[in-house]
Design an enzyme around this catalytic site. Structure first.
Site, PDB file in Angstrom:
ATOM      1  N   PRO A  94      -3.529   4.918   9.344  1.00 32.87           N
ATOM      2  CG  PRO A  94      -2.413   3.134  11.264  1.00 32.87           C
ATOM      3  CD  PRO A  94      -3.016   3.343   9.888  1.00 32.87           C
ATOM      4  CG  ASP A 170      -0.163   7.176   1.324  1.00 29.66           C
ATOM      5  OD1 ASP A 170      -0.051   7.927   0.369  1.00 29.66           O
ATOM      6  OD2 ASP A 170      -0.893   8.289   2.733  1.00 29.66           O
ATOM      7  CB  CYS A 195      22.724  -0.519  -0.541  1.00 27.55           C
ATOM      8  SG  CYS A 195      23.878  -0.493   1.214  1.00 27.55           S
ATOM      9  CG  ASN A 286      -5.817  19.512  10.776  1.00 31.80           C
ATOM     10  OD1 ASN A 286      -5.976  18.444   9.887  1.00 31.80           O
ATOM     11  ND2 ASN A 286      -5.580  19.700  12.139  1.00 31.80           N
TER      12      ASN A 286
END
Length: 389
Positions: A94, A170, A195, A286
């Site tokens: 999404p 991703d 960390c 787009n």
């Protein structure tokens, strides 16, 4: 605006001139300071209003066809892609801001004070659980690159890609075949983790983080027991140094910007559209027009000059409105690359399926054209064409 600062060098110089009156050197320094101030203002207004700027029109038509002809010319050798979540939605990931399907609209189960908190570093340090629950759903390795990702790879293979700047975390650009040197992962990556303790900063691998996330345990450092966070940029954190170093070197020489699948609402990424030379064409693929920041306010606030698709002064910006995959297919078709792109997608997806043992395709990705809005020819107005013939 802030109150005048008595420590400001300009005000100090003015005070010296007014106070002393007996020193030529003081007077010269005051004049120099005033000239510097005026030069700054002149440059500001010149850049904001485009005065004295070289705005050469390089597109013979403000349309996808015009961009195609430019890409096929000798003038177009270096392309930068600026991409956001919209290029990954057909993979099943999404985006963030779509009203009903976007990530922010579907976070109720995490009981957040507000949706963006899941990516705020201050909230994460106190409550890491919601982020890691979401990370399990969206973890890299469960999705396949889209047509858009492979179109960018084709640009690389044809020697046109200068760099791909991505807001996405991703890693699908890497899966599609782009090398680290081809990429600026502006908002970081899951590829490595560290960390969060400033005195430790132990690094962990993608496989280590994946094991922790899928075991539904909060990843903690093996050295100091602090939380370990993927190297994605949260709100409240600085962007990677590579973002700024590449930006300085890349945008002065870019010949074409291709902007895909981004709302251009997050800074400083959104300001990249204004870093290219004033003559450099900019293509937006787009679902809707974006990046149209008011030029004056954009310059004053450092948000870039904005894109201009529709005014009488438009000369370099083109919008193709619709599904990003279909936009890439349309452009590839005009460039004569369509079959090559379709074959590449099929071959790479088959390879990924073979490695994972799964034959399930991406939920919405297809290499076959489907009906979508035509190239945004409203941008290429007849009046514009007549004026520039």
């Amino acid at each position: 605006m802030a109150d005048p600062d008595p420590s400001d060098p300009l005000e100090t110089q003015a005070g010296k001139v007014q106070e002393a009156q007996d020193s030529d050197s003081d007077t010269e320094e005051g004049a120099t300071g005033g000239e510097a101030e005026m030069d700054f203002l002149r440059n500001l207004f010149s850049q904001t209003l485009g005065l004295g700027s070289q705005k050469e029109r390089l597109l013979d038509e403000l349309s996808l066809e015009g961009v195609t002809r430019y890409m096929q010319s000798e003038r177009c050798r270096r392309v930068i892609c600026l991409v956001g979540a919209g290029i990954s939605t057909s993979a099943g990931i999404p985006d963030f801001r779509s009203p009903t399907t976007g990530l922010y609209a579907n976070l109720e189960k995490y009981h957040l004070p507000y949706p963006e908190a899941i990516f705020e570093i201050s909230y994460f340090k106190k409550h890491p659980e919601p982020f890691f629950a979401l990370a399990k759903e969206l973890y890299p390795g469960q999705f396949k690159p889209t047509i858009c990702h492979y179109f960018i790879r084709l640009l690389k293979e044809k020697g046109l890609l200068l760099r791909c700047y991505t807001q996405n975390i991703d890693t699908l650009e890497r899966v599609a075949g782009l090398e680290p040197q081809d990429l600026v992962e502006a908002h970081g990556t899951f590829y490595t983790s560290h960390c969060i303790s400033s005195s430790c900063r132990q690094e962990y691998s993608l496989s280590w983080m994946k094991e922790k996330i899928f075991s539904e345990s909060i990843p903690t450092c093996e050295k100091c027991q602090s939380v370990v966070k993927p190297d994605i940029v949260f709100f409240g954190e600085n962007l990677p140094p590579r973002f700024f170093s590449c930006m300085q070197s890349d945008f002065s020489k870019v010949d074409l910007l291709i902007i895909m699948g981004t709302s251009l609402q997050v800074q400083p990424f959104a300001s990249l559209i204004s870093k290219a030379p004033l003559s450099t064409p900019r293509l937006l693929i787009n679902k809707e027009k974006t990046g149209q920041t008011d030029p004056f306010l954009g310059m004053m606030m450092g948000l870039g000059g904005g894109m201009d698709f529709d005014s009488k002064k438009a000369y370099r910006d083109v919008a193709w409105l619709g599904d990003c995959d279909q936009g890439c297919l349309a452009l590839a078709d005009l460039l004569g690359w369509k079959k090559e792109l379709e074959d590449l997608v099929r071959k790479e997806h088959a390879s990924i399926d073979a490695q994972s043992g799964s034959q399930a395709p991406n939920p919405n990705t297809t290499t076959s054209p489907k009906k979508s809005p035509p190239p945004a020819k409203e941008v290429a107005r007849t009046k514009e064409k007549e004026e520039h013939q």
